[in-house]
Design an enzyme around this catalytic site. Structure first.
Site, PDB file in Angstrom:
ATOM      1  N   ASP A  19       0.811  -1.223   0.000  1.00  0.00           N
ATOM      2  CA  ASP A  19       0.000   0.000   0.000  1.00  0.00           C
ATOM      3  C   ASP A  19       0.842   1.269   0.000  1.00  0.00           C
ATOM      4  OD1 ASP A  19       0.849  -0.615   2.558  1.00  0.00           O
ATOM      5  OD2 ASP A  19      -1.045  -0.121   3.543  1.00  0.00           O
ATOM      6  N   HIS A 199       9.261  -6.121  12.152  1.00  0.00           N
ATOM      7  CA  HIS A 199       9.705  -4.732  12.283  1.00  0.00           C
ATOM      8  C   HIS A 199      10.208  -4.489  13.712  1.00  0.00           C
ATOM      9  CE1 HIS A 199       7.387  -4.098   8.597  1.00  0.00           C
ATOM     10  NE2 HIS A 199       7.804  -2.844   8.543  1.00  0.00           N
ATOM     11  N   GLU A 202      13.108   0.510  14.831  1.00  0.00           N
ATOM     12  CA  GLU A 202      12.818   1.680  13.996  1.00  0.00           C
ATOM     13  C   GLU A 202      12.438   2.889  14.846  1.00  0.00           C
ATOM     14  OE1 GLU A 202      10.134   2.732  10.019  1.00  0.00           O
ATOM     15  OE2 GLU A 202       9.528   1.076  11.312  1.00  0.00           O
TER      16      GLU A 202
END
Length: 336
Positions: A19, A199, A202
């Site tokens: 996306d 993830h 970060e």
């Protein structure tokens, strides 16, 4: 080196969000199908779907995705989108890509998890047949979502047996939902005995990356915090974890405030497994060719460095053993 050299280099990409990577022309096509009005001017549209060069935080960066969500609510839209991203990659000589997406974000109008995966895989297959790229799908659980919903989504996804759906990821709000907060979901995915990336590192939280390493996760999205954490970097290397580095994105979100805060050179010196990625081609206004140019500009990365990082990416990929053999041979020929 000139830009054309970087474009011609064969490339592998492991960290690319569906996306966040749609071309403007495809965004317009999907909006037309969804009967959603968009700004007529491309520059104005770009302001909605591309994050600022510097954001206040990761959460501000993620706001750009809200504009795309209503466009990805049908099988047709997901197939078009997946084809578009794989095509973009193929046209800059990416020979293997893993495209990740969250089924939850395409279920607003009644699509099932299985339908979203089937639609994405169909688009990836179309691009594979047309361009010769190998393109695979990863399913993301959204860490900030209701955990019972995410658990159901992951379970339904695990029932899908499609050779182009190859693994799982957890994305979204890392700062407020670290690994410990979603540990039951991580353990659920581990029980499937299917590949997983994650993830972490970060948002300036070394504990989150340390937790993901301790949980045995062997691929990590971003790992930016390693620039400030030499002991954690040692653990990262010792455990054979592969980092999915995303330079432009990290500079935008201030995960790395400056290039000096980006972990690449320290990881390279430590012998860490490194891969180069876009994260979000449209939201970050980048592609792998641009990323390679930046690595050469800021870090003096050479063609041999890119070859090594791409070999690492193939070895850490969720492709089949046969596909890995084919890709390693293609890569060796391209860099010979």
């Amino acid at each position: 080196m000139t830009a054309i050299d970087f474009h011609k280099l064969a490339k592998i990409e492991l960290h690319c969000h569906l996306d966040g990577s749609l071309s403007l022309s495809t965004i317009r096509h999907l909006a037309e199908l969804a009967q959603i009005d968009l700004p007529e001017d491309d520059e104005e549209l770009k302001q909605h779907v591309t994050a600022p060069v510097t954001c206040e935080s990761l959460l501000e960066y993620l706001e750009s995705f809200d504009y795309i969500r209503p466009l990805l609510q049908t099988n047709e839209a997901l197939t078009i989108a997946a084809y578009d991203v794989a095509k973009q990659a193929a046209l800059e000589n990416v020979i293997y890509i893993e495209v990740r997406f969250a089924p939850e974000l395409s279920m607003d109008k009644g699509l099932t998890v299985t339908e979203t995966i089937d639609a994405v895989c169909q688009g990836l297959r179309q691009a594979q047949e047309e361009f010769g790229i190998i393109a695979k799908a990863l399913v993301c659980g959204m860490r900030q979502s209701d955990q019972s919903l995410t658990a159901r989504i992951l379970d339904e996804a695990n029932q899908v047996r499609d050779s182009d759906f190859v693994g799982f990821d957890f994305a979204g709000d890392e700062l407020n939902y670290g690994p410990a907060a979603i540990k039951p979901l991580i353990e659920q995915v581990k029980s499937y005995n299917r590949p997983m990336t994650f993830h972490a590192g970060e948002c300036g939280c070394p504990a989150f990356l340390a937790e993901s390493i301790a949980m045995g996760i062997k691929r990590n999205g971003h790992a930016t915090i390693l620039a400030q954490e030499p002991e954690l970097l040692d653990e990262f290397v010792k455990n054979g974890v592969t980092g999915e580095l995303c330079l432009t994105s990290n500079l935008q979100t201030k995960a790395a405030v400056t290039v000096n805060d980006f972990p690449y050179l320290k990881m390279k010196a430590a012998g860490a497994n490194i891969t180069i990625n876009t994260d979000n081609r449209t939201v970050s206004d980048t592609n792998l060719t641009k990323e390679y140019e930046l690595y050469h500009k800021y870090f003096d990365s050479t063609v041999q460095d890119f070859y090594a990082h791409n070999k690492t990416a193939i070895e850490a990929s969720f492709a089949s053993d046969e596909e890995k053999e084919e890709l390693l041979a293609r890569l060796a020929k391209a860099y010979s």
